[in-house]
Design a protein around this motif. Structure first.
Motif, PDB file in Angstrom:
ATOM      1  N   ASP A   1       6.459  27.950   2.733  1.00  0.00           N
ATOM      2  CA  ASP A   1       7.604  28.781   2.382  1.00  0.00           C
ATOM      3  C   ASP A   1       8.366  28.184   1.208  1.00  0.00           C
ATOM      4  O   ASP A   1       8.388  26.966   1.019  1.00  0.00           O
ATOM      5  N   ARG A   2       8.990  29.047   0.455  1.00  0.00           N
ATOM      6  CA  ARG A   2       9.795  28.646  -0.693  1.00  0.00           C
ATOM      7  C   ARG A   2      11.075  29.453  -0.653  1.00  0.00           C
ATOM      8  O   ARG A   2      11.072  30.620  -0.296  1.00  0.00           O
TER       9      ARG A   2
ATOM     10  N   THR B   1      -1.966  38.318  -2.343  1.00  0.00           N
ATOM     11  CA  THR B   1      -2.690  37.901  -1.148  1.00  0.00           C
ATOM     12  C   THR B   1      -3.472  39.066  -0.578  1.00  0.00           C
ATOM     13  O   THR B   1      -3.081  40.210  -0.717  1.00  0.00           O
ATOM     14  N   THR B   2      -4.566  38.776   0.051  1.00  0.00           N
ATOM     15  CA  THR B   2      -5.333  39.813   0.735  1.00  0.00           C
ATOM     16  C   THR B   2      -4.913  39.929   2.198  1.00  0.00           C
ATOM     17  O   THR B   2      -5.477  40.712   2.934  1.00  0.00           O
TER      18      THR B   2
ATOM     19  N   LYS C   1       1.664  35.362  -1.442  1.00  0.00           N
ATOM     20  CA  LYS C   1       1.663  34.125  -0.670  1.00  0.00           C
ATOM     21  C   LYS C   1       2.083  32.996  -1.591  1.00  0.00           C
ATOM     22  O   LYS C   1       1.874  33.041  -2.801  1.00  0.00           O
ATOM     23  N   THR C   2       2.709  32.002  -1.003  1.00  0.00           N
ATOM     24  CA  THR C   2       3.130  30.822  -1.751  1.00  0.00           C
ATOM     25  C   THR C   2       2.363  29.627  -1.227  1.00  0.00           C
ATOM     26  O   THR C   2       2.166  29.469  -0.023  1.00  0.00           O
TER      27      THR C   2
ATOM     28  N   GLY D   1       4.572  31.271   4.245  1.00  0.00           N
ATOM     29  CA  GLY D   1       4.063  31.531   2.914  1.00  0.00           C
ATOM     30  C   GLY D   1       3.498  32.915   2.668  1.00  0.00           C
ATOM     31  O   GLY D   1       2.941  33.167   1.610  1.00  0.00           O
ATOM     32  N   HIS D   2       3.633  33.846   3.607  1.00  0.00           N
ATOM     33  CA  HIS D   2       3.102  35.209   3.456  1.00  0.00           C
ATOM     34  C   HIS D   2       4.241  36.221   3.571  1.00  0.00           C
ATOM     35  O   HIS D   2       4.910  36.287   4.596  1.00  0.00           O
TER      36      HIS D   2
END
Length: 127
Positions: free
Chosen positions: A114-115, A91-92, A104-105, A56-57
């Protein structure tokens, strides 16, 4: 032979509506990207690559840097067909700078996920 058209203002045929060329340039997206969970760009403008930093990042790495880190950007994910909708945002995890920005998701429970259909766009000035 190539030619150059130099104008300050673009107007419609009736001359009722006009826009300065600087406004048009300022209002266009300087970066956009469409990529999948494997960090493979499917299509883009001014995006050199995507880095997968874990579930997700992701970082979008720019071909041409932006002038400063005061640009605006956003991210979205494609339609999810199930009971677990997802959202995307800044996102940080990676500091936003002139050459990249991170996203990020998340799923509806707030966990990174994840997407397979992610899109970003950034507006600002090119360096």
């Amino acid at each position: 032979m190539a030619s150059i058209l130099r104008v300050n203002t673009i107007t419609d045929a009736s001359s009722n509506n006009s826009t300065a060329v600087s406004v048009i340039n300022q209002g266009t997206a300087k970066v956009w990207s469409c990529f999948n969970t494997d960090a493979v760009l499917r299509d883009s403008h001014n995006a050199a690559s995507v880095t997968d930093n874990g579930t997700g990042h992701f970082d979008t790495n720019l071909t041409s840097n932006l002038a400063n880190d005061d640009y605006a950007y956003n991210a979205t994910v494609g339609v999810h067909h199930g009971s677990n909708p997802q959202i995307a945002g800044g996102t940080t995890a990676t500091a936003k700078d002139t050459g990249q920005y991170g996203i990020k998701t998340l799923n509806d429970a707030g966990s990174t996920q994840d997407r397979d259909d992610m899109m970003t766009v950034a507006h600002g000035d090119l360096a």
